[in-house]
Enzyme design. Structure first.
Site, PDB file in Angstrom:
ATOM      1  N   HIS A  78      27.099 -35.305  51.010  1.00 30.21           N
ATOM      2  CA  HIS A  78      27.022 -34.506  52.246  1.00 30.21           C
ATOM      3  C   HIS A  78      28.374 -34.445  52.967  1.00 30.21           C
ATOM      4  CE1 HIS A  78      22.550 -34.171  52.321  1.00 30.21           C
ATOM      5  NE2 HIS A  78      22.633 -35.300  51.646  1.00 30.21           N
ATOM      6  N   ASN A 151      16.536 -33.015  54.751  1.00 30.09           N
ATOM      7  CA  ASN A 151      17.100 -31.976  53.888  1.00 30.09           C
ATOM      8  C   ASN A 151      16.333 -30.670  54.092  1.00 30.09           C
ATOM      9  OD1 ASN A 151      19.104 -33.474  52.635  1.00 30.09           O
ATOM     10  ND2 ASN A 151      17.859 -34.005  50.854  1.00 30.09           N
ATOM     11  N   TYR A 365      22.921 -46.239  54.949  1.00 30.08           N
ATOM     12  CA  TYR A 365      23.626 -45.425  55.949  1.00 30.08           C
ATOM     13  C   TYR A 365      24.462 -46.284  56.885  1.00 30.08           C
ATOM     14  CZ  TYR A 365      20.906 -41.459  54.282  1.00 30.08           C
ATOM     15  OH  TYR A 365      20.371 -40.473  53.500  1.00 30.08           O
TER      16      TYR A 365
HETATM   17 FE1  HDE Z   1      21.250 -39.599  52.139  1.00 24.59          FE
HETATM   18  N1  HDE Z   1      23.041 -40.537  52.395  1.00 24.59           N
HETATM   19  N2  HDE Z   1      20.703 -41.008  50.798  1.00 24.59           N
HETATM   20  N3  HDE Z   1      19.527 -38.592  51.740  1.00 24.59           N
HETATM   21  N4  HDE Z   1      21.782 -38.177  53.414  1.00 24.59           N
HETATM   22  C1  HDE Z   1      24.043 -40.128  53.204  1.00 24.59           C
HETATM   23  O1  HDE Z   1      25.183 -41.577  54.668  1.00 24.59           O
HETATM   24  C2  HDE Z   1      21.324 -42.181  50.614  1.00 24.59           C
HETATM   25  C3  HDE Z   1      18.529 -38.994  50.900  1.00 24.59           C
HETATM   26  C4  HDE Z   1      21.026 -37.147  53.855  1.00 24.59           C
HETATM   27  O2  HDE Z   1      25.238 -35.182  58.213  1.00 24.59           O
HETATM   28  C5  HDE Z   1      25.142 -41.154  53.331  1.00 24.59           C
HETATM   29  O3  HDE Z   1      26.422 -41.337  56.524  1.00 24.59           O
HETATM   30  C6  HDE Z   1      20.582 -43.003  49.692  1.00 24.59           C
HETATM   31  C7  HDE Z   1      17.315 -38.254  51.140  1.00 24.59           C
HETATM   32  C8  HDE Z   1      21.769 -36.330  54.775  1.00 24.59           C
HETATM   33  O4  HDE Z   1      26.211 -37.147  58.178  1.00 24.59           O
HETATM   34  C9  HDE Z   1      24.653 -42.300  52.441  1.00 24.59           C
HETATM   35  C10 HDE Z   1      19.506 -42.253  49.321  1.00 24.59           C
HETATM   36  C11 HDE Z   1      17.635 -37.385  52.146  1.00 24.59           C
HETATM   37  C12 HDE Z   1      23.018 -36.936  54.875  1.00 24.59           C
HETATM   38  C13 HDE Z   1      23.314 -41.777  51.958  1.00 24.59           C
HETATM   39  C14 HDE Z   1      19.575 -41.006  50.025  1.00 24.59           C
HETATM   40  C15 HDE Z   1      19.010 -37.611  52.505  1.00 24.59           C
HETATM   41  C16 HDE Z   1      22.992 -38.089  54.023  1.00 24.59           C
HETATM   42  C17 HDE Z   1      26.532 -40.643  53.075  1.00 24.59           C
HETATM   43  C18 HDE Z   1      18.414 -42.621  48.327  1.00 24.59           C
HETATM   44  C19 HDE Z   1      16.724 -36.331  52.778  1.00 24.59           C
HETATM   45  C20 HDE Z   1      24.202 -36.465  55.702  1.00 24.59           C
HETATM   46  C21 HDE Z   1      27.205 -40.564  54.434  1.00 24.59           C
HETATM   47  C22 HDE Z   1      17.733 -43.798  48.638  1.00 24.59           C
HETATM   48  C23 HDE Z   1      15.664 -36.930  53.525  1.00 24.59           C
HETATM   49  C24 HDE Z   1      24.128 -36.950  57.109  1.00 24.59           C
HETATM   50  C25 HDE Z   1      26.281 -41.173  55.341  1.00 24.59           C
HETATM   51  C26 HDE Z   1      25.288 -36.383  57.913  1.00 24.59           C
HETATM   52  C27 HDE Z   1      24.060 -38.971  53.892  1.00 24.59           C
HETATM   53  C28 HDE Z   1      22.511 -42.526  51.196  1.00 24.59           C
HETATM   54  C29 HDE Z   1      18.630 -39.975  49.838  1.00 24.59           C
HETATM   55  C30 HDE Z   1      19.649 -36.832  53.520  1.00 24.59           C
HETATM   56  C31 HDE Z   1      25.567 -42.700  51.299  1.00 24.59           C
HETATM   57  C32 HDE Z   1      20.972 -44.387  49.235  1.00 24.59           C
HETATM   58  C33 HDE Z   1      15.984 -38.428  50.437  1.00 24.59           C
HETATM   59  C34 HDE Z   1      21.297 -35.082  55.491  1.00 24.59           C
HETATM   60  O5  HDE Z   1      24.491 -43.472  53.173  1.00 24.59           O
END
Ligand code: HDE
Length: 695
Positions: A78, A151, A365
């Site tokens: 993202h 999402n 996060y």
């Molecule tokens: Fe994320 N995700 N994600 N994700 N995600 C990040 O956090 C992660 C997942 C989503 O505008 C990171 O601050 C894991 C689902 C958005 O700053 C990180 C898993 C959904 C954003 C991270 C998921 C999301 C992130 C990278 C699986 C929809 C951007 C930077 C367990 C519900 C937020 C940060 C923004 C960002 C980890 C799965 C949505 C790496 C480990 C499911 C919208 O922490």
């Protein structure tokens, strides 16, 4: 010999001289980071007029050093995002289900900061790849920040957080070659997909038009994971969160998205920024699906499995609020880039479920901010600070501590108050966050529950719920992506899985690739047929409107100004924005001799940037444009992207050269500008089979 006297200040030399502005008051003058007034910001300190720069020049060094460190690591996923401020307003109380004030105080407006993003590309990548969009909302509630990090698709690729690094490695650019950027159409992604059947449902969504949105203002948002609401009695109700755009969910055509990437890589960012700047504020409804334990137990799939959704036809969405985005960030870096969203940010009355994907997110996060923002104090950055209430505890110090804590109370319990000293904050057993008392006694295991084993039923539900148009797009997207795969066995494995979704779909894709259909993959659980859910469609669902859309009017010298004005009036009355495009940016001279300024020059403003176009040309102007490929492309692309095209009779030779054939969406302006508005509100789906061979 050098002049021994200090030379007269000669701040600016050469051409910049005219622009030179100085200031003499402390309020207006330029200083170093430590407040020392700067006399000359144009020239470094040199040993002589043409001599080397001196190490002594600490003003230069400070400026360059700060610049050298301007970038911070981008988000690992993202990374590319655009954001805006606004408010959330509750319209219906959920007091029966939750004690969170933000969900019980009807009419109260809570400040929000919302960031939209693509997933796979880097921070500087294009806005329109085929990709899932992030939809992260930070609500500054009176009980702390609530981050709904969702999402634009209601399900996810994987079921367990332990597979997330693998998924992300597979989709990002390949490790040895460093490409492709922001694209899933490559070997490693589809290799992972083929080997992980649990991705199949999400793949159906990812290959649908949902992943090529027209605008960030026209995407839905989903919390994806199942959460809980907890009421005053600590009774729990499962909940799924939904955001629904007021403008409807709308997408581009794939060919259009690809061309927009070249015409305007910032297409979505610009669209969001410009619409908010123009006072055309995007708005979403906020809805919840509330699910009792009893209902959850009766569902044919596991509520903790993030690869599953609950069809609206089974459990309706209750709209209880709205979000309006009405203010652009003042500073992209300080706000959009430094914003940190944490699924662990929840007000008391909202809680997590045991969804193993969400459980991993609860760690990730918070953790990732350390390498991205560099300090455990990232919560003190203005964009991340709670604004609806104070925040206070006994955590101290660390890199970039900005708070100055007075007194000795940096531990708890303490009795300093008894001596008249401040003792600091204390826990609140009643109003504080409490976790749901979920019983957890079982043997420790590393396994996937059997209730997670059906990977195809909902993939089939999604595919079969789509309109014919959307099914054809989905099949064609699979053909496109798999055509970019270079390893045959990877393609074969994906096709074997797709057979479990729908055999006809697998056949279409195989035919589109001109490869043999492999044997159906073994399914852990045989898929079942669910009742189709029309709510999962886009086509036919979005409102018949031009509101929030953009119309381009191509003009030439000698064009009829009255016709331009009539088109503008009709389109603006519908709430769309109008842009005038001319062969030259200085505009044109109309038939009546009046000047008409242009908003865009033809070669740099192709029709892919508009929802519908009008060609208001003079005879001579049209004749000239026949020799300009940008003009021919303008009309040809509008046609193949299924847009309404209004035109003056004089534009006919250009339409002929561009291969534009008459149909309901091609409107002669002799009929009046209003005749253009109706077809302009939607794409001309009937035209598609005539201009494109779909799978
Ligand atoms: Fe994320 N995700 N994600 N994700 N995600 C990040 O956090 C992660 C997942 C989503 O505008 C990171 O601050 C894991 C689902 C958005 O700053 C990180 C898993 C959904 C954003 C991270 C998921 C999301 C992130 C990278 C699986 C929809 C951007 C930077 C367990 C519900 C937020 C940060 C923004 C960002 C980890 C799965 C949505 C790496 C480990 C499911 C919208 O922490």
């Amino acid at each position: 010999m050098a002049d021994p006297k200090t030379p007269e200040p000669q701040a600016v030399t050469g051409n910049a001289g005219e622009l030179h502005q100085t200031a003499s008051t402390p309020e207006t003058r330029l200083t170093t980071n430590h407040g020392m007034p700067i006399s000359d910001d144009q020239n470094s300190l040199k040993g002589g007029r043409r001599g080397p720069t001196l190490l002594e020049d600490f003003v230069l060094r400070e400026k360059i050093q700060h610049f050298d460190h301007e970038r911070i690591p981008e988000r690992i996923v993202h990374a590319r995002g655009s954001a805006a401020h606004g408010f959330f307003e509750l319209t219906e109380s959920l007091a029966e289900f939750t004690r969170a004030k933000v969900l019980t105080e009807v009419g109260k407006k809570t400040d929000v900061f919302t960031r939209f993003s693509t997933v796979a590309g880097g921070a500087g990548s294009i806005d329109t790849p085929r990709d899932v969009r992030g939809f992260a909302v930070k609500m500054y509630t009176v009980e702390g920040n609530w981050d709904l990090v969702g999402n634009n698709i209601p399900v996810f690729f994987i079921q367990d957080a332990i597979k997330f690094p693998d998924l992300v490695h597979a989709v990002k650019m390949e490790a040895d070659r460093g490409y492709p950027q922001a694209a899933s159409a490559h070997d490693t992604f589809w290799d992972f997909v083929g080997l992980m059947p649990e991705t199949t449902h999400m793949i159906m969504w990812a290959m649908s038009d949902r992943t090529i949105p027209r605008s960030l203002r026209m995407i839905e948002g989903f919390g994806v994971n199942t959460f809980r609401l907890l009421n005053d009695k600590d009774e729990a109700t499962f909940v799924k969160f939904h955001w629904r755009p007021k403008l409807g969910t709308q997408s581009t055509c794939w060919d259009e998205a690809v061309k927009i990437a070249g015409a305007d890589p910032d297409y979505h960012r610009r669209d969001l920024y410009e619409s908010i700047a123009a006072g055309d504020f995007p708005e979403w409804e906020f809805g919840v699906q509330l699910i009792s334990q009893k209902q959850a137990d009766a569902l044919p799939f596991d509520i903790l499995d993030a690869t599953k959704l609950i069809p609206e036809e089974m459990i309706p969405i209750r709209v209880v609020g709205r979000m309006v985005l009405n203010r652009n960030p003042d500073n992209f870096f300080a706000e959009t880039e430094q914003s940190a969203f944490l699924p662990t940010n929840m007000p008391p009355g909202v809680d997590v479920s045991e969804d193993p994907l969400l459980q991993g997110r609860l760690f990730s996060y918070q953790d990732t901010q350390l390498s991205r923002l560099g300090s455990v104090n990232f919560h003190q950055l203005p964009i991340n600070q709670p604004k609806g209430c104070p925040f206070q505890n006994f955590q101290r110090d660390g890199h970039m501590q900005t708070q100055v804590f007075a007194g000795r109370a940096n531990y708890e319990p303490n009795s300093l108050a008894e001596a008249g000293e401040p003792g600091g904050p204390r826990e609140d057993p009643k109003g504080g966050f409490r976790s749901f008392a979920q019983p957890v006694e079982e043997t420790k295991v590393r396994l996937r529950a059997e209730t997670f084993a059906d990977h195809y039923t909902q993939a089939r539900l999604f595919f079969r719920s789509q309109t014919e148009i959307e099914q054809a797009h989905l099949a064609s997207a699979l053909v496109f992506e798999l055509s970019k795969v270079t390893l045959d066995h990877v393609r074969v494995r994906v096709l074997a899985n797709v057979q479990n979704v729908d055999e006809a779909l697998a056949k279409r894709v195989a035919a589109g690739l001109n490869v043999d259909l492999p044997k159906k993959a073994a399914a852990a659980v045989a898929p079942e047929d669910m009742k189709p859910s029309p709510a999962l469609r886009i086509v036919g669902k979005y409102p018949d409107t031009l509101k929030g859309r953009a119309v381009g009017i191509l003009v030439t010298d000698g064009a009829d100004g009255a016709v331009v004005a009539a088109v503008r009036k009709a389109v603006e009355a519908e709430g769309a924005a109008v842009k005038i495009i001319a062969p030259k940016i200085g505009g044109v001279t109309l038939k009546d001799g009046k000047a008409l300024p242009a908003d865009g020059q033809l070669a740099g403003t192709p029709s892919v940037l508009f929802d519908a176009v009008a060609l208001v040309l003079s005879e001579a102007g049209c004749a000239e444009l026949l020799g300009e490929s940008a003009a021919v492309d303008f009309a040809a692309n509008a046609f193949v992207h299924l847009k309404a095209i209004a035109h003056t009779a004089e534009a006919q030779p250009l339409l002929d050269k561009a291969g534009v054939k008459p149909d309901a969406g091609v409107v002669d302006l002799a009929q009046g500008a209003d005749a253009f508005v109706k077809p302009a509100r939607t794409r001309q789906w009937d035209r598609e089979p005539k201009v494109r061979i779909l799978a």
